[in-house]
Design a protein around this motif. Structure first.
Motif, PDB file in Angstrom:
ATOM      1  N   SER A 132      -0.591  -0.377 -23.167  1.00  0.00           N
ATOM      2  CA  SER A 132      -0.606   0.410 -21.929  1.00  0.00           C
ATOM      3  C   SER A 132       0.538   0.014 -21.002  1.00  0.00           C
ATOM      4  N   LEU A 133       0.816  -1.279 -20.888  1.00  0.00           N
ATOM      5  CA  LEU A 133       1.961  -1.726 -20.090  1.00  0.00           C
ATOM      6  C   LEU A 133       3.262  -1.189 -20.671  1.00  0.00           C
ATOM      7  N   GLY A 134       3.366  -1.172 -21.982  1.00  0.00           N
ATOM      8  CA  GLY A 134       4.551  -0.605 -22.636  1.00  0.00           C
ATOM      9  C   GLY A 134       4.707   0.871 -22.324  1.00  0.00           C
ATOM     10  N   CYS A 135       3.599   1.599 -22.320  1.00  0.00           N
ATOM     11  CA  CYS A 135       3.639   3.023 -21.980  1.00  0.00           C
ATOM     12  C   CYS A 135       4.051   3.230 -20.527  1.00  0.00           C
ATOM     13  N   MET A 136       3.572   2.372 -19.640  1.00  0.00           N
ATOM     14  CA  MET A 136       3.998   2.442 -18.238  1.00  0.00           C
ATOM     15  C   MET A 136       5.511   2.235 -18.138  1.00  0.00           C
ATOM     16  N   ALA A 137       6.037   1.286 -18.910  1.00  0.00           N
ATOM     17  CA  ALA A 137       7.479   1.029 -18.896  1.00  0.00           C
ATOM     18  C   ALA A 137       8.250   2.230 -19.442  1.00  0.00           C
ATOM     19  N   LEU A 138       7.715   2.881 -20.472  1.00  0.00           N
ATOM     20  CA  LEU A 138       8.388   4.073 -21.014  1.00  0.00           C
ATOM     21  C   LEU A 138       8.416   5.206 -19.992  1.00  0.00           C
ATOM     22  N   LEU A 139       7.308   5.428 -19.307  1.00  0.00           N
ATOM     23  CA  LEU A 139       7.281   6.455 -18.261  1.00  0.00           C
ATOM     24  C   LEU A 139       8.231   6.103 -17.126  1.00  0.00           C
ATOM     25  N   ASP A 140       8.241   4.825 -16.770  1.00  0.00           N
ATOM     26  CA  ASP A 140       9.136   4.342 -15.723  1.00  0.00           C
ATOM     27  C   ASP A 140      10.586   4.602 -16.120  1.00  0.00           C
ATOM     28  N   PHE A 189      10.124   3.028 -11.072  1.00  0.00           N
ATOM     29  CA  PHE A 189       9.828   1.770 -10.386  1.00  0.00           C
ATOM     30  C   PHE A 189      10.863   0.711 -10.744  1.00  0.00           C
ATOM     31  N   PHE A 190      10.748   0.097 -11.892  1.00  0.00           N
ATOM     32  CA  PHE A 190      11.713  -0.937 -12.280  1.00  0.00           C
ATOM     33  C   PHE A 190      13.100  -0.361 -12.526  1.00  0.00           C
ATOM     34  N   TRP A 191      13.167   0.831 -13.103  1.00  0.00           N
ATOM     35  CA  TRP A 191      14.484   1.408 -13.382  1.00  0.00           C
ATOM     36  C   TRP A 191      15.122   2.007 -12.129  1.00  0.00           C
ATOM     37  N   ALA A 192      14.368   2.167 -11.085  1.00  0.00           N
ATOM     38  CA  ALA A 192      14.935   2.637  -9.817  1.00  0.00           C
ATOM     39  C   ALA A 192      15.527   1.467  -9.039  1.00  0.00           C
ATOM     40  N   ASP A 193      14.819   0.333  -9.006  1.00  0.00           N
ATOM     41  CA  ASP A 193      15.289  -0.859  -8.288  1.00  0.00           C
ATOM     42  C   ASP A 193      14.503  -2.061  -8.824  1.00  0.00           C
ATOM     43  N   ALA A 194      15.065  -2.734  -9.808  1.00  0.00           N
ATOM     44  CA  ALA A 194      14.360  -3.819 -10.512  1.00  0.00           C
ATOM     45  C   ALA A 194      14.005  -4.979  -9.589  1.00  0.00           C
TER      46      ALA A 194
END
Length: 111
Positions: A12-20, A26-31
């Motif tokens: 699920s965390l991996g899926c959140m990262a893929l959506l991000d 979130f992280f890809w906008a400003d880590a």
């Protein structure tokens, strides 16, 4: 079966990262900012959990799907990953809602 729950949390965390990554939420906008927000959220909820455990409000549920590893009395390892998922999901939802709202406002401004 002892690692099923933590495995599901990691997926699920991996899926959140893929959506991000896909929508730059979130992280890809400003880590840097995302790391600070996630750590603060995680610290808040862990403190909340520890206070609840200390007051005998929260208890660990026994199940075959958990590793059985405890970080503190009544605080399973999986709780940290669950809380991280909760914080990450909340921030992705917030950023996604802002993205949708901004695109709707821009679209209506052109009409």
């Amino acid at each position: 079966m002892a690692f099923l729950y933590i495995g599901a949390l990691l997926v699920s965390l991996g899926c959140m990262a893929l959506l991000d990554r896909r929508f730059t939420l979130f992280f890809w906008a400003d880590a840097r900012r995302a790391s600070i927000v996630l750590v603060l959220g995680l610290a808040f909820f862990l403190t909340w959990d520890l206070a609840g455990i200390g007051l005998s409000i929260f208890y660990r549920g026994e199940t075959d799907f958990m590793t059985g590893i405890l970080l503190a009395p009544e605080l399973p390892l999986e709780e940290v990953f669950f809380l991280a998922l909760l914080c990450y999901l909340a921030m992705n939802l917030f950023a996604g809602a802002a993205l949708l709202l901004n695109s709707t406002v821009r679209r209506e401004g052109r009409s």
